[in-house]
Design a protein around this motif. Structure first.
Motif, PDB file in Angstrom:
ATOM      1  N   GLY A 180       0.831  -1.207   0.000  1.00 48.94           N
ATOM      2  CA  GLY A 180       0.000   0.000   0.000  1.00 48.94           C
ATOM      3  C   GLY A 180       0.861   1.249   0.000  1.00 48.94           C
ATOM      4  O   GLY A 180       1.742   1.419  -0.850  1.00 48.94           O
ATOM      5  N   GLU A 199       0.972   7.785  -2.878  1.00 46.07           N
ATOM      6  CA  GLU A 199       0.120   6.941  -3.714  1.00 46.07           C
ATOM      7  C   GLU A 199       0.412   5.479  -3.407  1.00 46.07           C
ATOM      8  O   GLU A 199       1.571   5.066  -3.376  1.00 46.07           O
ATOM      9  CB  GLU A 199       0.377   7.238  -5.193  1.00 46.07           C
ATOM     10  CG  GLU A 199      -0.502   6.462  -6.152  1.00 46.07           C
ATOM     11  CD  GLU A 199      -0.244   6.834  -7.606  1.00 46.07           C
ATOM     12  OE1 GLU A 199      -0.588   6.034  -8.484  1.00 46.07           O
ATOM     13  OE2 GLU A 199       0.310   7.924  -7.843  1.00 46.07           O
ATOM     14  N   LEU A 201       0.974   1.582  -3.736  1.00 45.00           N
ATOM     15  CA  LEU A 201       1.482   0.705  -4.780  1.00 45.00           C
ATOM     16  C   LEU A 201       0.397  -0.273  -5.207  1.00 45.00           C
ATOM     17  O   LEU A 201      -0.439  -0.694  -4.405  1.00 45.00           O
ATOM     18  CB  LEU A 201       2.704  -0.060  -4.270  1.00 45.00           C
ATOM     19  CG  LEU A 201       3.920   0.780  -3.857  1.00 45.00           C
ATOM     20  CD1 LEU A 201       5.057  -0.126  -3.440  1.00 45.00           C
ATOM     21  CD2 LEU A 201       4.362   1.690  -4.998  1.00 45.00           C
ATOM     22  N   THR A 202       0.422  -0.649  -6.474  1.00 45.39           N
ATOM     23  CA  THR A 202      -0.529  -1.631  -6.988  1.00 45.39           C
ATOM     24  C   THR A 202       0.093  -3.023  -6.894  1.00 45.39           C
ATOM     25  O   THR A 202       1.312  -3.162  -6.746  1.00 45.39           O
ATOM     26  CB  THR A 202      -0.878  -1.335  -8.451  1.00 45.39           C
ATOM     27  OG1 THR A 202       0.251  -1.658  -9.284  1.00 45.39           O
ATOM     28  CG2 THR A 202      -1.238   0.140  -8.647  1.00 45.39           C
ATOM     29  N   PRO A 203      -0.701  -4.084  -6.999  1.00 45.99           N
ATOM     30  CA  PRO A 203      -0.148  -5.441  -6.941  1.00 45.99           C
ATOM     31  C   PRO A 203       0.869  -5.743  -8.038  1.00 45.99           C
ATOM     32  O   PRO A 203       1.651  -6.677  -7.919  1.00 45.99           O
ATOM     33  CB  PRO A 203      -1.388  -6.333  -7.085  1.00 45.99           C
ATOM     34  CG  PRO A 203      -2.511  -5.496  -6.562  1.00 45.99           C
ATOM     35  CD  PRO A 203      -2.176  -4.105  -6.992  1.00 45.99           C
ATOM     36  N   GLN A 204       0.885  -4.950  -9.122  1.00 44.96           N
ATOM     37  CA  GLN A 204       1.829  -5.177 -10.211  1.00 44.96           C
ATOM     38  C   GLN A 204       3.162  -4.460 -10.012  1.00 44.96           C
ATOM     39  O   GLN A 204       4.099  -4.669 -10.782  1.00 44.96           O
ATOM     40  CB  GLN A 204       1.223  -4.717 -11.549  1.00 44.96           C
ATOM     41  CG  GLN A 204       0.085  -5.577 -12.065  1.00 44.96           C
ATOM     42  CD  GLN A 204      -1.216  -5.322 -11.330  1.00 44.96           C
ATOM     43  OE1 GLN A 204      -1.527  -4.177 -11.001  1.00 44.96           O
ATOM     44  NE2 GLN A 204      -1.977  -6.365 -11.060  1.00 44.96           N
ATOM     45  N   ASP A 205       3.254  -3.615  -9.003  1.00 41.63           N
ATOM     46  CA  ASP A 205       4.468  -2.804  -8.800  1.00 41.63           C
ATOM     47  C   ASP A 205       5.552  -3.623  -8.114  1.00 41.63           C
ATOM     48  O   ASP A 205       5.335  -4.171  -7.028  1.00 41.63           O
ATOM     49  CB  ASP A 205       4.150  -1.560  -7.968  1.00 41.63           C
ATOM     50  CG  ASP A 205       3.249  -0.581  -8.701  1.00 41.63           C
ATOM     51  OD1 ASP A 205       3.329  -0.539  -9.942  1.00 41.63           O
ATOM     52  OD2 ASP A 205       2.482   0.137  -8.032  1.00 41.63           O
TER      53      ASP A 205
END
Length: 235
Positions: A180, A199, A201-205
Motif C-alpha cells: 500500500g 500513492e 502501490l498496486t499489486p503489479q508494482d
C-alpha cells in the motif's frame, strides 16, 4: 510539471521489513520485524524480463504475411546484497533461516538448511544526491529505492581468504504486494509533513525509486518491533 533529474551515490542505509504471505508488514509486540543497518557494501538489482511472443507467418512465396510481437513483461527484479559482515538477524529476515543464539540469548549466527524458503520481506535503501539544493524547510534530498515484496532469499557464495571475507545474499521480487503506502513516513505532503507514500502501490508494482526529503532512519540494534506511523489527519 518539472522533471526532477537526480544523481545518486552511496548506499547509505538499508531497512528490511518482515512481511506476511500477502506482502503486508508484520506488526505486533511479539514480532521483531524491522531492521535498519549501515552494514552494506553495495546492492545490485537486475531485471528479469519475459520476451513477448514473436509471431511470423510467410506465404508460399516466402514473403511475410503475418507479423506481430507481444509486449515484453518484467517477471521480477533480482536484488543482490553484499554485506560488510554476517548480520544474523538481517540474514534470517531475508532467508528465513533460523538464528543461532549464544549463551546470553543474543543472535550469534544463522543455520543454513534445506528447508523451503518461505520468508518475505521489503527492502528500502537510501542514497545521497550530490549537488542537490535542500527543499522547503531546509530538508536535505535523498534517493529512495523500495522493493515492496521480496522472497526467495538465499545465501550466495561465501569467500573466506586472507583478505576481508565477502558475504552476499540474493532474492527476487514478487507480484501481489500488500505494501500500500507503507507503514513508514518516507515522503512529505503539501504541508511539508513527513508521511507514508502519497500513492499506494498496486499489486503489479515491483519497485519504486524517487527523491525524498525525509531523512533515512537511524540504524537499529538488530531487529526491533515495527510500529506503523499514523498519518496526520485534516483539520
Amino acid at each position: 510539471m518539472p522533471n526532477n533529474v537526480w544523481p545518486s551515490i552511496h548506499a547509505k542505509i538499508m531497512r528490511l521489513t518482515k512481511l506476511d504471505g500477502c506482502g503486508q508488514p508484520i506488526t505486533g509486540t511479539s514480532n521483531k520485524s524491522m531492521l535498519v543497518t549501515k552494514g552494506i557494501v553495495k546492492i545490485s538489482i537486475t531485471a528479469e524480463t519475459e520476451d513477448g511472443e514473436d509471431t511470423v507467418k510467410k506465404n508460399g512465396n516466402g514473403e511475410i504475411c503475418v507479423q506481430h510481437k507481444d509486449p515484453d513483461q518484467i517477471k521480477y527484479l533480482a536484488p543482490e546484497i553484499e554485506f560488510c559482515g554476517v548480520d544474523p538477524e538481517a540474514w534470517s529476515m531475508i532467508t528465513g533461516q533460523p538464528l543461532v543464539l549464544d549463551g546470553a540469548g543474543d543472535a550469534a549466527g544463522i543455520k543454513i538448511s534445506s528447508a523451503p524458503i518461505e520468508a518475505n520481506f521489503a527492502l528500502e535503501v537510501w542514497t545521497d544526491v550530490p549537488g542537490a539544493a535542500c527543499g522547503a524547510g531546509g530538508n536535505q534530498p535523498f534517493g529512495y529505492f523500495l522493493l515492496p515484496f521480496v522472497g526467495s532469499g538465499k545465501v550466495g557464495d561465501i569467500e573466506l581468504s586472507v583478505s576481508a571475507a565477502e558475504f552476499t545474499l540474493s532474492a527476487q521480487t514478487k507480484p501481489g504486494t500488500g505494501w500500500g503506502v507503507g507503514p513508514y513516513a518516507v515522503v512529505r505532503d503539501e504541508d511539508n509533513a513527513a508521511v507514508p507514500l502519497l500513492e499506494a502501490l498496486t499489486p503489479q508494482d515491483h519497485a519504486i525509486m524517487q527523491t525524498v526529503t525525509v531523512a533515512p532512519p537511524t540504524p537499529t540494534d538488530g531487529a526491533v518491533e515495527l510500529t506503523p506511523v499514523t498519518p496526520p489527519t485534516g483539520p
